[in-house]
Design a protein around this motif. Sequence first.
Motif, mmCIF file in Angstrom:
data_model
loop_
_atom_site.group_PDB
_atom_site.id
_atom_site.type_symbol
_atom_site.label_atom_id
_atom_site.label_comp_id
_atom_site.label_asym_id
_atom_site.label_seq_id
_atom_site.Cartn_x
_atom_site.Cartn_y
_atom_site.Cartn_z
ATOM 1 N N HIS A 251 22.743 45.806 30.241
ATOM 2 C CA HIS A 251 22.103 45.919 31.545
ATOM 3 C C HIS A 251 22.846 44.975 32.500
ATOM 4 O O HIS A 251 22.756 43.749 32.347
ATOM 5 C CB HIS A 251 20.639 45.504 31.377
ATOM 6 N N ILE A 252 23.611 45.546 33.425
ATOM 7 C CA ILE A 252 24.450 44.704 34.288
ATOM 8 C C ILE A 252 23.900 44.735 35.723
ATOM 9 O O ILE A 252 23.687 45.790 36.299
ATOM 10 C CB ILE A 252 25.934 45.119 34.228
ATOM 11 N N ILE A 253 23.692 43.544 36.282
ATOM 12 C CA ILE A 253 22.979 43.446 37.557
ATOM 13 C C ILE A 253 23.741 42.571 38.556
ATOM 14 O O ILE A 253 24.091 41.423 38.262
ATOM 15 C CB ILE A 253 21.571 42.838 37.326
ATOM 16 N N ASP A 254 23.977 43.129 39.732
ATOM 17 C CA ASP A 254 24.590 42.381 40.844
ATOM 18 C C ASP A 254 24.423 43.226 42.108
ATOM 19 O O ASP A 254 24.315 44.441 42.020
ATOM 20 C CB ASP A 254 26.079 42.124 40.574
ATOM 21 N N PHE A 255 24.422 42.570 43.249
ATOM 22 C CA PHE A 255 24.280 43.306 44.512
ATOM 23 C C PHE A 255 25.585 43.313 45.312
ATOM 24 O O PHE A 255 25.696 43.970 46.342
ATOM 25 C CB PHE A 255 23.165 42.693 45.371
ATOM 26 N N ASP A 256 26.578 42.577 44.822
ATOM 27 C CA ASP A 256 27.769 42.272 45.614
ATOM 28 C C ASP A 256 28.913 43.256 45.371
ATOM 29 O O ASP A 256 28.889 44.031 44.419
ATOM 30 C CB ASP A 256 28.238 40.866 45.222
ATOM 31 N N LYS A 257 29.917 43.177 46.270
ATOM 32 C CA LYS A 257 31.126 43.990 46.121
ATOM 33 C C LYS A 257 32.310 43.121 45.676
ATOM 34 O O LYS A 257 32.311 41.914 45.918
ATOM 35 C CB LYS A 257 31.467 44.660 47.451
ATOM 36 N N VAL A 258 33.299 43.744 45.075
ATOM 37 C CA VAL A 258 34.496 43.033 44.626
ATOM 38 C C VAL A 258 35.292 42.570 45.854
ATOM 39 O O VAL A 258 35.620 43.368 46.737
ATOM 40 C CB VAL A 258 35.390 43.931 43.736
ATOM 41 N N ASP A 259 35.579 41.256 45.885
ATOM 42 C CA ASP A 259 36.303 40.658 46.996
ATOM 43 C C ASP A 259 37.614 40.064 46.481
ATOM 44 O O ASP A 259 37.704 39.681 45.304
ATOM 45 C CB ASP A 259 35.429 39.546 47.615
ATOM 46 N N ILE A 260 38.580 39.958 47.376
ATOM 47 C CA ILE A 260 39.890 39.423 46.951
ATOM 48 C C ILE A 260 39.764 38.015 46.357
ATOM 49 O O ILE A 260 40.509 37.647 45.443
ATOM 50 C CB ILE A 260 40.894 39.465 48.135
ATOM 51 N N SER A 261 38.776 37.250 46.829
ATOM 52 C CA SER A 261 38.580 35.881 46.321
ATOM 53 C C SER A 261 38.028 35.863 44.898
ATOM 54 O O SER A 261 37.984 34.813 44.259
ATOM 55 C CB SER A 261 37.633 35.112 47.246
ATOM 56 N N ASN A 262 37.609 36.996 44.387
ATOM 57 C CA ASN A 262 37.060 37.063 43.017
ATOM 58 C C ASN A 262 38.150 37.185 41.955
ATOM 59 O O ASN A 262 37.927 36.911 40.778
ATOM 60 C CB ASN A 262 36.137 38.283 42.842
ATOM 61 N N LEU A 263 39.333 37.631 42.394
ATOM 62 C CA LEU A 263 40.347 38.023 41.403
ATOM 63 C C LEU A 263 40.912 36.855 40.598
ATOM 64 O O LEU A 263 41.532 37.068 39.558
ATOM 65 C CB LEU A 263 41.487 38.796 42.089
ATOM 66 N N ASN A 264 40.685 35.627 41.044
ATOM 67 C CA ASN A 264 41.208 34.471 40.288
ATOM 68 C C ASN A 264 40.489 34.255 38.960
ATOM 69 O O ASN A 264 40.974 33.551 38.096
ATOM 70 C CB ASN A 264 41.139 33.190 41.140
ATOM 71 N N ARG A 265 39.287 34.835 38.802
ATOM 72 C CA ARG A 265 38.544 34.555 37.555
ATOM 73 C C ARG A 265 37.633 35.684 37.099
ATOM 74 O O ARG A 265 37.064 35.614 36.011
ATOM 75 C CB ARG A 265 37.714 33.275 37.735
ATOM 76 N N GLN A 266 37.449 36.694 37.904
ATOM 77 C CA GLN A 266 36.505 37.749 37.552
ATOM 78 C C GLN A 266 37.257 38.983 37.068
ATOM 79 O O GLN A 266 38.363 39.250 37.522
ATOM 80 C CB GLN A 266 35.619 38.076 38.765
ATOM 81 N N GLN A 267 36.650 39.722 36.163
ATOM 82 C CA GLN A 267 37.358 40.828 35.501
ATOM 83 C C GLN A 267 37.366 42.104 36.340
ATOM 84 O O GLN A 267 36.821 43.142 35.947
ATOM 85 C CB GLN A 267 36.749 41.069 34.116
ATOM 86 N N ASP B 143 42.714 47.481 42.611
ATOM 87 C CA ASP B 143 42.302 48.809 43.081
ATOM 88 C C ASP B 143 40.780 48.973 43.116
ATOM 89 O O ASP B 143 40.270 50.037 43.454
ATOM 90 C CB ASP B 143 42.953 49.921 42.228
ATOM 91 N N GLN B 144 40.060 47.901 42.764
ATOM 92 C CA GLN B 144 38.594 47.968 42.825
ATOM 93 C C GLN B 144 38.029 47.152 43.997
ATOM 94 O O GLN B 144 36.810 47.062 44.154
ATOM 95 C CB GLN B 144 37.992 47.428 41.512
ATOM 96 N N LEU B 145 38.914 46.563 44.803
ATOM 97 C CA LEU B 145 38.442 45.763 45.939
ATOM 98 C C LEU B 145 37.536 46.615 46.826
ATOM 99 O O LEU B 145 37.853 47.758 47.137
ATOM 100 C CB LEU B 145 39.625 45.234 46.754
ATOM 101 N N GLY B 146 36.387 46.055 47.194
ATOM 102 C CA GLY B 146 35.449 46.770 48.046
ATOM 103 C C GLY B 146 34.411 47.589 47.286
ATOM 104 O O GLY B 146 33.405 48.006 47.861
#
Lengths: 83, 213
Positions: free
Chosen positions: B57-73, B77-80
């Motif tokens: 069960h995966i829960i979040d309200f946010d969108k993928v941002d360029i600042s996430n790429l340093n540590r998030q999987q 091509d998934q930005l936004g």
Amino acid sequence: MYYHGTAAAVPFFCIGGVFVVKVNGEIIDASGKSIAELLEEMNFPDGRVAVELNETIVPRNTYSEKFLKDGDSVEIVRFVGGG
Amino acid sequence: MNINIPAKEEMYHALEVRHGIDFQKKMSQASAAVCGLGGLGSNIAIALARAGIGRLHIIDFDKVDISNLNRQQYFTDQLGEFKTKALADTLIRIAPYCEIVPHCIKLTEENIPELLKDDDVICEAFDLAEQKAMLVNCVLEKLTDKYLIAASGMAGTGSANLIKTRQITKRFFICGDEENGTEEAGSLVSARVMICAAHEALTAVRIITEGNI
């Protein structure tokens, strides 16, 4: 006031005649204080902790009403940002 | 892309060979919630999917941002994209027969009891300290039959060995160094965040395979 029997049978919460509780593994003189007072004295930031008293969660809206007794064991988990 | 996805039985057997029959049976019957899909949550979800969990069960309200790429999987091509969708797309590629339940919503005091009622293990993976405390207190106060794993302290570049798992009560575990937040240590570095995420994921696996849920 309290009677704890012979010296050999004195539990951890009575040291040198002072009645204490265990907070995060440390024995301190906090008996009679509320959880709210304890958090303030120990400088735990508001709204960033979870408090367990004798293995049971203390609901946030009862911090001022929950008073510590001799021998209580308190675990305060502090949250810092990052994830 | 290879569209010849292995059969369910084939994949399950491969996991049994790796993990053992009893381990895999327990994993395949378990459901875990991952609350927040950032540096902690995206890594926790991937680790649990690879371990063969039955329902995620995966829960979040946010969108993928360029600042996430340093540590998030996530990938460029998934930005936004919503993180729930982006991560679900990745998880399906790893574990096509895992039941993935994405919820694109902000968890609040009010909706937590209903949203998390079907999950055996709850992983807190938020970013903000106040949100972490809110989720933990809410679950411990209102969902008393759940196992809860939370994280505190994985910022900076301090030694990996300072990050640990501490059991607070029978059903509540905390992972991290419990000191270094973004306010204290500034940066969030992939390797250190992943270590903390791995602590959470392994604790979930241990609860599921060794506990009595």
